[in-house]
Scaffold this active site. Sequence first.
Site, PDB file in Angstrom:
ATOM      1  CD  GLU A 113      38.549  35.714 -32.914  1.00  0.00           C
ATOM      2  OE1 GLU A 113      38.348  34.666 -33.553  1.00  0.00           O
ATOM      3  OE2 GLU A 113      39.146  36.639 -33.115  1.00  0.00           O
ATOM      4  CE  LYS A 153      41.959  35.012 -33.539  1.00  0.00           C
ATOM      5  NZ  LYS A 153      42.333  34.253 -34.723  1.00  0.00           N
TER       6      LYS A 153
HETATM    7  P1  13P Z   1      42.983  39.661 -36.948  1.00  0.00           P
HETATM    8  O1  13P Z   1      44.369  39.223 -36.586  1.00  0.00           O
HETATM    9  O2  13P Z   1      43.238  40.184 -38.426  1.00  0.00           O
HETATM   10  O3  13P Z   1      42.190  40.299 -35.931  1.00  0.00           O
HETATM   11  O4  13P Z   1      42.378  38.338 -37.226  1.00  0.00           O
HETATM   12  C1  13P Z   1      42.228  37.530 -36.431  1.00  0.00           C
HETATM   13  C2  13P Z   1      40.986  36.552 -36.545  1.00  0.00           C
HETATM   14  O5  13P Z   1      40.803  35.396 -36.981  1.00  0.00           O
HETATM   15  C3  13P Z   1      39.828  37.263 -36.250  1.00  0.00           C
HETATM   16  O6  13P Z   1      38.569  36.365 -36.135  1.00  0.00           O
END
Ligand code: 13P
Length: 323
Positions: free
Chosen positions: A177, A219
């Site tokens: 991510e 992600k």
């Molecule tokens: P949000 O969808 O609230 O951005 O959170 C996703 C997430 O896992 C952030 O690390």
Amino acid sequence: MKNENLESVARKLVAAGKGILAADESSPTIEKRLKNIDVVSTEDSRRAYREVLFTTAGAGEFISGVILFDETIRQKTRDGRSFVAALEQQAIIPGIKVDKGAKPMANFPGEKITEGLDGLRDRLAEYRQLGSRFAKWRAVITIGEGIPTRTCIDTDAELLARYAALSQEADLVPIVEPEVLMDGAHTIERHFEVTEQTLRRVFQALAAHRVVLEAMLLKSNMVLSGKDCAQQASVQEVAEATLRCMKRMVPTAVPGLVFLSGGQTDVQATEHLNAMNRLDQVPWQLSFSFGRALQAPVLKTWKGDPANAADATGIPPPRLVQQ
Ligand code: 13P
């Protein structure tokens, strides 16, 4: 053989019509969310709230996996089942956040770097033992005056790749991510450019660290106008810009992209994802790994009162059953 299992878990996480619930808020973050509904954050209030999320009737129809926090993976439902077991009973795959948060980067004002590599191999082994099948690590890239710097992007990319390699070694699917924040007054073009640079460096680092792309998920943020930008892109523009950026940067071997909501409302995030799925064919499954966009309506309905759990989960709360 090991990678075959990982690849199958990765594909299950992006099965058609399903996505991931991010419920891995750290203690300070969940405290903020609970404070918004006037609930004091204690171990038990956090546990009760997460139980509402995880025992929602029929959740397994739409939710493929849930990302847990270190405290949460060790907690139980009121009737004594571990959260991991409760999720598995709904055919939901348990996962875990393994980074230790984005901290201010020394010598780089305004930028952050994610911590958590030290001791990670042992923590991953324990999480696998506790039933986790995938892991998540979040890097944060901020857009502003003179930032992000190449050093910040490169360092975060390297850390993501090290974490991803260790996760696959530990039999966990890494969810990689890199989040380019939507905070700021930047245009959608600037967000595109920084997302593109970030993903380029992340995939270079993943290749250098021999991460198996078929056994991971990306992600990503969507490509958006900054929150404070006067000119807000339309739903269609966001969908097109995001897919253009992803097609340019994400290898087709990656089975799926699960977008974060990043501060968009639940309606905005869902509209954008829906518009992307209506655009042309792409080589990956496109789904969600929303935190705020999935939890906001639940928090509003639950408000910390067990009597509201029936509305929030679709099943009567234990107290009502006993009456
Ligand atoms: P949000 O969808 O609230 O951005 O959170 C996703 C997430 O896992 C952030 O690390």
